[in-house]
Scaffold this motif. Sequence first.
Motif, PDB file in Angstrom:
ATOM      1  N   VAL A 144     -24.055  22.579   2.929  1.00  0.00           N
ATOM      2  CA  VAL A 144     -23.601  23.866   2.386  1.00  0.00           C
ATOM      3  C   VAL A 144     -24.773  24.808   2.149  1.00  0.00           C
ATOM      4  N   ALA A 145     -25.973  24.246   1.922  1.00  0.00           N
ATOM      5  CA  ALA A 145     -27.152  25.112   1.832  1.00  0.00           C
ATOM      6  C   ALA A 145     -27.334  25.891   3.126  1.00  0.00           C
ATOM      7  N   LEU A 146     -27.076  25.221   4.253  1.00  0.00           N
ATOM      8  CA  LEU A 146     -27.248  25.847   5.565  1.00  0.00           C
ATOM      9  C   LEU A 146     -26.118  26.798   5.915  1.00  0.00           C
ATOM     10  N   VAL A 147     -24.866  26.379   5.698  1.00  0.00           N
ATOM     11  CA  VAL A 147     -23.730  27.146   6.235  1.00  0.00           C
ATOM     12  C   VAL A 147     -23.069  28.065   5.217  1.00  0.00           C
TER      13      VAL A 147
ATOM     14  N   GLY B 247     -27.341  28.573  18.659  1.00  0.00           N
ATOM     15  CA  GLY B 247     -26.763  28.184  17.384  1.00  0.00           C
ATOM     16  C   GLY B 247     -25.356  28.707  17.205  1.00  0.00           C
ATOM     17  N   ARG B 248     -25.123  29.948  17.640  1.00  0.00           N
ATOM     18  CA  ARG B 248     -23.792  30.559  17.492  1.00  0.00           C
ATOM     19  C   ARG B 248     -22.741  29.783  18.269  1.00  0.00           C
ATOM     20  N   VAL B 249     -23.119  29.241  19.419  1.00  0.00           N
ATOM     21  CA  VAL B 249     -22.181  28.479  20.239  1.00  0.00           C
ATOM     22  C   VAL B 249     -21.671  27.245  19.490  1.00  0.00           C
ATOM     23  N   ARG B 250     -22.453  26.734  18.554  1.00  0.00           N
ATOM     24  CA  ARG B 250     -22.065  25.523  17.826  1.00  0.00           C
ATOM     25  C   ARG B 250     -21.085  25.800  16.688  1.00  0.00           C
ATOM     26  N   VAL B 251     -20.877  27.049  16.324  1.00  0.00           N
ATOM     27  CA  VAL B 251     -19.924  27.362  15.252  1.00  0.00           C
ATOM     28  C   VAL B 251     -18.514  27.073  15.761  1.00  0.00           C
ATOM     29  N   PRO B 252     -17.743  26.238  15.038  1.00  0.00           N
ATOM     30  CA  PRO B 252     -16.403  25.875  15.521  1.00  0.00           C
ATOM     31  C   PRO B 252     -15.526  27.100  15.734  1.00  0.00           C
TER      32      PRO B 252
ATOM     33  N   ALA C  40     -13.990  23.566  19.932  1.00  0.00           N
ATOM     34  CA  ALA C  40     -15.206  24.172  20.459  1.00  0.00           C
ATOM     35  C   ALA C  40     -14.982  25.668  20.663  1.00  0.00           C
ATOM     36  N   PRO C  41     -16.007  26.496  20.428  1.00  0.00           N
ATOM     37  CA  PRO C  41     -15.847  27.934  20.568  1.00  0.00           C
ATOM     38  C   PRO C  41     -15.381  28.311  21.978  1.00  0.00           C
ATOM     39  N   ALA C  42     -14.450  29.222  22.035  1.00  0.00           N
ATOM     40  CA  ALA C  42     -13.944  29.688  23.328  1.00  0.00           C
ATOM     41  C   ALA C  42     -14.525  31.062  23.641  1.00  0.00           C
TER      42      ALA C  42
END
Length: 361
Positions: free
Chosen positions: A173-176, A277-282, A288-290
């Motif tokens: 949670v510190a990261l996100v 990094g942005r690609v890894r955001v659900p 997976a991001p579309a």
Amino acid sequence: MRTALVIGTGLIGTSAALALASRGITVHLADHDPAQARTAAALGAGTDEAPGGRVDLAVVAVPPAHVAATLAGAIRGDVARAYIDVASVKGGPRRELLSLGCDLGSYIGTHPMAGKERSGPLAATADLFEGRPWVLTPTRDTDTEVLNLALELVALCRAVPVVMDADAHDRAVALVSHTPQLVSSMVAARLEAADETAVRLCGQGIRDVTRIAASDPRMWVEILSANPGPVADVLSGIAADLDETVRALRSLESADEDKRAGGAAGIEDVLRRGNAGRVRVPGKHGAAPATYEIVAVLISDEPGGLARLFADAGRAGVNIEDVRIEHATGRQAGLVQLMVEPAAAPGLSAALRERGWSLRQ
């Protein structure tokens, strides 16, 4: 579960109480401010009368600094069969409970990953947690019955259970969550003394970045005070990137061609790492991001406009995956960006034009 006691009737506590009460659970509400508990009761979250005996589950929804003391008091008072808290940090409260000599068998730390910029019971909704992750941090000492009651709570709130180690949760949670709040506030702070002509140029990008900067500072001081180390670690990494980026930008000002090339490479590196990094955001439903196609529609600011646009998209047989609205400065109009599957974009564009909508590139 038939009965519950919610201690702390702010946004999270009242929302949980509303969800439980709507599903037939008898919910008792308690707060250090009786008026706030009465407000939550008036909203249908339960009753502010004390329970007549032991309840099935006690939900402690107070600020992180007060979680351990509140839990210890409830456990010593034997008010429930099981105890949870919903604070945004988990390692600290558990260690405090241990230092207070509490038996942790009847306790499990949890954290619903949901919230709003607004706080208090009036901001609460029964569907606040629907589809959202709800972290559970059981230990070897956690009784099975306690874990099951916590899972039942998550199910009744229609959230998605995620089991994690408490300290791993705090680093996550510190990261996100916690660091983005600070970074958003830092960017927004640059606007405080900015010239009015500059502020009038604000577009969707600055609105996206600064949205959470509207959050309650007092609440966030309490949250960050409970998780300072992991947040500082993430910020140290960002600070290193900032230093490198500043040097790269200064190099772009140089008359030396090699320095300018090195500066451009440095900027490209941070931008590409940002892409990765942005690609890894659900994406939608946690998948997976579309990659969606954007159909941009000019819309006037009038009642029913959005409803008509969505209805016309539905008649075209197209599912809208996501939507953004960019408001036009000085005009009673805005640009609605409809995100759709790439194959659906041409048909939707044609259908909307046929129905009189003005599309933009």
